[in-house]
Design a protein around this motif. Structure first.
Motif, PDB file in Angstrom:
ATOM      1  N   PRO A 173     -15.163 -24.290 -15.489  1.00 16.84           N
ATOM      2  CA  PRO A 173     -14.200 -25.345 -16.775  1.00 16.84           C
ATOM      3  C   PRO A 173     -12.866 -25.323 -17.111  1.00 16.84           C
ATOM      4  N   GLU A 174     -12.345 -23.980 -16.138  1.00 17.27           N
ATOM      5  CA  GLU A 174     -10.665 -23.057 -15.847  1.00 17.27           C
ATOM      6  C   GLU A 174     -10.112 -24.939 -14.837  1.00 17.27           C
ATOM      7  N   SER A 175     -10.764 -24.551 -13.861  1.00 14.27           N
ATOM      8  CA  SER A 175     -10.705 -25.472 -12.264  1.00 14.27           C
ATOM      9  C   SER A 175     -10.767 -26.884 -12.982  1.00 14.27           C
ATOM     10  N   PHE A 176     -11.725 -26.972 -13.946  1.00  5.65           N
ATOM     11  CA  PHE A 176     -11.526 -28.663 -13.874  1.00  5.65           C
ATOM     12  C   PHE A 176     -10.603 -29.604 -15.157  1.00  5.65           C
ATOM     13  N   GLU A 177     -10.460 -28.628 -15.304  1.00  5.47           N
ATOM     14  CA  GLU A 177      -9.197 -28.632 -16.961  1.00  5.47           C
ATOM     15  C   GLU A 177      -7.881 -28.991 -16.212  1.00  5.47           C
ATOM     16  N   LYS A 178      -7.861 -27.834 -15.227  1.00  8.85           N
ATOM     17  CA  LYS A 178      -6.715 -27.813 -14.337  1.00  8.85           C
ATOM     18  C   LYS A 178      -6.236 -28.775 -13.528  1.00  8.85           C
ATOM     19  N   MET A 179      -7.444 -28.947 -12.714  1.00 12.04           N
ATOM     20  CA  MET A 179      -7.297 -30.258 -11.580  1.00 12.04           C
ATOM     21  C   MET A 179      -6.728 -31.460 -12.762  1.00 12.04           C
ATOM     22  N   LYS A 180      -8.027 -31.922 -13.869  1.00 17.11           N
ATOM     23  CA  LYS A 180      -7.238 -33.097 -15.336  1.00 17.11           C
ATOM     24  C   LYS A 180      -6.082 -32.572 -14.756  1.00 17.11           C
ATOM     25  N   LYS A 181      -5.162 -32.104 -15.640  1.00 18.80           N
ATOM     26  CA  LYS A 181      -3.911 -32.361 -15.838  1.00 18.80           C
ATOM     27  C   LYS A 181      -3.256 -32.172 -14.917  1.00 18.80           C
ATOM     28  N   GLU A 182      -2.834 -32.073 -13.622  1.00 21.29           N
ATOM     29  CA  GLU A 182      -2.405 -32.448 -12.441  1.00 21.29           C
ATOM     30  C   GLU A 182      -2.420 -33.629 -12.153  1.00 21.29           C
ATOM     31  N   ARG A 183      -3.295 -34.026 -11.972  1.00 20.21           N
ATOM     32  CA  ARG A 183      -4.157 -35.075 -12.471  1.00 20.21           C
ATOM     33  C   ARG A 183      -3.546 -36.489 -12.866  1.00 20.21           C
ATOM     34  N   GLU A 184      -3.393 -36.398 -13.768  1.00 25.29           N
ATOM     35  CA  GLU A 184      -2.732 -36.296 -14.982  1.00 25.29           C
ATOM     36  C   GLU A 184      -1.432 -37.002 -14.745  1.00 25.29           C
ATOM     37  N   ALA A 185      -0.804 -36.126 -14.269  1.00 26.47           N
ATOM     38  CA  ALA A 185       0.817 -35.284 -13.828  1.00 26.47           C
ATOM     39  C   ALA A 185       1.040 -36.455 -13.305  1.00 26.47           C
ATOM     40  N   LEU A 186       0.007 -36.511 -12.134  1.00 28.80           N
ATOM     41  CA  LEU A 186       0.752 -37.296 -10.844  1.00 28.80           C
ATOM     42  C   LEU A 186       0.692 -38.778 -11.299  1.00 28.80           C
ATOM     43  N   ASN A 188       1.382 -40.189 -14.846  1.00 30.23           N
ATOM     44  CA  ASN A 188       2.543 -40.666 -15.324  1.00 30.23           C
ATOM     45  C   ASN A 188       3.645 -40.400 -14.230  1.00 30.23           C
ATOM     46  N   ALA A 189       4.052 -39.993 -13.167  1.00 29.36           N
ATOM     47  CA  ALA A 189       4.429 -39.874 -12.743  1.00 29.36           C
ATOM     48  C   ALA A 189       4.848 -40.734 -11.613  1.00 29.36           C
ATOM     49  N   TRP A 190       4.144 -41.332 -11.049  1.00 32.65           N
ATOM     50  CA  TRP A 190       3.788 -42.247 -10.074  1.00 32.65           C
ATOM     51  C   TRP A 190       3.782 -43.658 -10.542  1.00 32.65           C
ATOM     52  N   SER A 191       4.001 -43.750 -12.005  1.00 28.67           N
ATOM     53  CA  SER A 191       3.369 -45.098 -12.977  1.00 28.67           C
ATOM     54  C   SER A 191       5.015 -45.005 -13.198  1.00 28.67           C
ATOM     55  N   GLU A 192       5.550 -43.546 -13.545  1.00 22.29           N
ATOM     56  CA  GLU A 192       6.790 -43.616 -14.615  1.00 22.29           C
ATOM     57  C   GLU A 192       8.123 -44.860 -13.371  1.00 22.29           C
ATOM     58  N   ASN A 193       7.650 -44.446 -12.302  1.00 24.77           N
ATOM     59  CA  ASN A 193       8.612 -44.278 -10.705  1.00 24.77           C
ATOM     60  C   ASN A 193       8.282 -45.931 -10.273  1.00 24.77           C
ATOM     61  N   MET A 194       7.003 -46.255 -10.465  1.00 25.05           N
ATOM     62  CA  MET A 194       6.913 -47.493 -10.639  1.00 25.05           C
ATOM     63  C   MET A 194       7.948 -48.603 -11.440  1.00 25.05           C
ATOM     64  N   ARG A 195       7.590 -48.378 -12.506  1.00 23.36           N
ATOM     65  CA  ARG A 195       8.611 -49.213 -13.607  1.00 23.36           C
ATOM     66  C   ARG A 195       9.585 -49.392 -12.863  1.00 23.36           C
ATOM     67  N   ASN A 196      10.407 -47.875 -12.810  1.00 16.39           N
ATOM     68  CA  ASN A 196      11.935 -47.403 -12.645  1.00 16.39           C
ATOM     69  C   ASN A 196      12.016 -48.863 -10.897  1.00 16.39           C
ATOM     70  N   THR A 197      11.167 -49.022 -10.251  1.00 11.99           N
ATOM     71  CA  THR A 197      11.140 -49.677  -8.886  1.00 11.99           C
ATOM     72  C   THR A 197      11.932 -51.242  -9.184  1.00 11.99           C
ATOM     73  N   GLY A 198      11.460 -50.968 -10.655  1.00 14.50           N
ATOM     74  CA  GLY A 198      11.686 -53.142 -11.251  1.00 14.50           C
ATOM     75  C   GLY A 198      10.057 -53.685 -11.138  1.00 14.50           C
ATOM     76  N   TYR A 199       9.570 -52.959  -9.897  1.00 15.61           N
ATOM     77  CA  TYR A 199       7.744 -54.062  -9.338  1.00 15.61           C
ATOM     78  C   TYR A 199       7.103 -53.093  -9.919  1.00 15.61           C
ATOM     79  N   THR A 200       5.572 -53.906 -10.109  1.00 12.42           N
ATOM     80  CA  THR A 200       4.372 -53.532 -10.303  1.00 12.42           C
ATOM     81  C   THR A 200       3.567 -53.831  -8.762  1.00 12.42           C
ATOM     82  N   SER A 201       2.228 -52.912  -8.977  1.00  7.60           N
ATOM     83  CA  SER A 201       1.627 -52.800  -8.013  1.00  7.60           C
ATOM     84  C   SER A 201       0.686 -54.596  -7.461  1.00  7.60           C
ATOM     85  N   ARG A 202       1.017 -55.473  -7.914  1.00  8.87           N
ATOM     86  CA  ARG A 202       0.758 -56.517  -7.941  1.00  8.87           C
ATOM     87  C   ARG A 202       2.119 -57.741  -7.492  1.00  8.87           C
TER      88      ARG A 202
END
Length: 518
Positions: A173-186, A188-202
């Motif tokens: 359970p601890e490893s699973f929760e750790k992975m989910k938190k790390e993925r969520e952080a990644l 969020n950071a990816w989405s924020e950086n994409m917004r910073n570019t001024g573009y979207t995935s589309r």
């Protein structure tokens, strides 16, 4: 005299009801027998999926599928035609082959996206580059010249290639929760950086193309082993390929660590210009009320990462099989039965919306529409779509459905009207009683919905056979019902989950009759 007339009228009504009940039992029995002893589902699936292949709007395979359906209906004595409703960008998929040629040689698991431009006569060979981390759109604009001559990787590096259910089974359970938190952080950071570019995935692919990139590489993981979503390229001159999670991760790590990979991409395709797009419409004329209609509805088109088996080959063969059975055991229906195999659903319900717009006389006199779209499973949900009296007639039509089929179905009345999702929404928006025969998941969203794994082997034919029986019985009952269905709408309460505004009845959408050409 007056009492005698009332009595005779009552007696005739009773005789008629008894006669209809007896006939219903015979027809229902005949439907079940034909569906189980002479099923055509496996053959239909093989021909439309394995032989014809995917049915991306605007492709030759979409047109050959329409022609095949017309021919198939004709074999059963059902008149059918391909009804053009607009045009689309014509495109023909060719061979895709992607190799890493440096720092070592590996053939990669990849495919070009829909409507991707071709690499031409020679393979494209170029190094890859990652999107930068930027503070704002100015910083991204300053970086853009670096994309010139490169293949740009535009998807996030996934921290794991194991679906969550696999982690739940094996991880602590601890490893699973750790992975989910790390993925969520990644994420969020990816989405924020994409917004910073001024573009979207589309639209970022088009910006990179304009900056001189020679290709785009993505990996749109579907959170299942080996499953990636395959959509459209979004470029005009340079190829876009989707690479498996495993191979994309390897390339990403190499680029990040300074061991820049070089890719060789062969993506053969043909731009066919502007081509017509169709709905296939089959008709069994009504004998007593020919100007009232029941529609069997399924979208014929698909994305083309796989062969569109569960989205929506299963819906297509369900409706075709139901029509075949009805033509054999109920050849002279009271009301006219129409089968609508719609084009262009994946790009916004365009085929069904065009049909609603072009055929108000049918929509205005529709007894009911039954639509099947979401996967291979048995039907488990039926909602009244906001029609106040849907409970009365749908429950009546469900009564003779075999218990082993009916017991799985949960109903919600009056429900709320659909504004999208599948083609029944086009009819509901016009105030016509359209209903979704919503099915069990079978891991639809992760494994087959718009993925490279949506193929024949994912079909569960026992469930599809039950769905064909259900559809045929509902259609028969709707056809024979002495009463016309009510269109009175229920009062809608609550707020729209997307907009936060008070719920209102959806309005008909305007179909795109000239797509992908601008």
């Amino acid at each position: 005299m007056k009492k005698t007339s009332i009595f005779l009228t009552f007696l005739l009504l009773c005789i008629s009801t008894i006669s209809w009940s007896q006939t219903s039992e015979e027809i229902v029995t005949a439907i079940e027998k034909e569906a189980t002893e002479n099923s055509q589902l496996e053959r239909l699936a093989y021909e439309v999926l394995d032989l014809n292949g995917p049915r991306l709007v605007g492709t030759p395979q979409m047109k050959t599928a329409h022609d095949w359906a017309v021919s198939e209906f004709a074999k059963w004595g059902i008149s059918a035609e391909n009804e053009a409703y607009g045009t689309w960008r014509g495109w023909d998929r060719g061979i895709t082959h992607v190799d890493m040629v440096s720092p070592r040689i590996v053939s990669l698991s990849a495919t070009q996206l829909a409507w991707s431009p071709s690499t031409g006569k020679k393979p494209l060979q170029a190094p890859v580059i990652l999107l930068p981390t930027v503070a704002d759109s100015v910083g991204f604009a300053q970086w853009l010249p670096n994309a010139k001559g490169k293949i740009v990787m535009v998807s996030m590096l996934q921290p794991t290639g194991r679906p969550d259910y696999n982690w739940e089974e094996w991880a602590t359970p601890e490893s699973f929760e750790k992975m989910k938190k790390e993925r969520e952080a990644l994420e969020n950071a990816w989405s924020e950086n994409m917004r910073n570019t001024g573009y979207t995935s589309r639209n970022i692919n088009a910006a990179l193309e304009k900056a001189g990139a020679v290709g785009i590489a993505q990996s749109r993981w579907s959170n299942g082993f080996g499953a990636n979503k395959i959509f459209s390229a979004g470029t005009k001159k340079i190829p876009v390929v989707d690479i498996s999670l495993e191979d994309y991760g390897m390339l990403y790590r190499m680029a990040k660590n300074g061991n820049t990979p070089t890719l060789s991409i062969t993506a053969k395709s043909k731009d066919l210009g502007e081509v017509p797009t169709f709905n296939t419409i089959a008709t069994i004329p009504g004998s007593a009320l020919p100007n009232e209609y029941i529609i069997l509805s399924a979208h014929f088109d698909s994305w083309d990462g796989g062969t569109g088996a569960t989205d929506n080959g299963t819906g297509v063969i369900t409706m075709m099989e139901a029509a075949r059975i009805l033509k054999k055991v109920y050849p002279n229906p009271k009301r006219t039965i129409i089968v609508g195999l719609w084009g262009g659903e994946e790009q916004g319900l365009n085929g069904s919306a065009a049909y609603v717009e072009d055929h108000p006389e049918i929509v205005d006199n529709m007894q009911a529409l039954f639509n099947q779209d979401n996967g291979t499973g048995r039907v488990v949900r039926l909602t009244g779509q906001g029609f106040l009296h849907a409970y009365d007639y749908l429950n009546k039509w469900m009564e003779p459905v075999p218990e082993d089929i009916k017991k799985h179905i949960e109903t919600t009345f009056p429900g709320t009207p659909a504004s999208g999702g599948s083609d029944y929404a086009s009819f509901v928006a016009a105030g016509a009683p359209g209903f979704s025969l919503s099915s069990l998941s079978w891991s639809y969203w992760n494994y087959t919905w718009h993925t490279n794994l949506d193929t024949y082997d994912k079909i569960v034919f026992d469930d599809v056979r039950n769905n064909a029986i259900l559809t045929a019985i509902l259609t028969y009952m709707a056809s024979e019902d002495p009463e016309k269905t009510s269109r009175e709408k229920a009062t809608l309460f609550g707020k729209n989950r997307r907009t936060g505004e008070p719920m209102t009845w959806p309005t008909p959408r305007t179909p795109n009759r000239r797509g992908g050409l601008d």
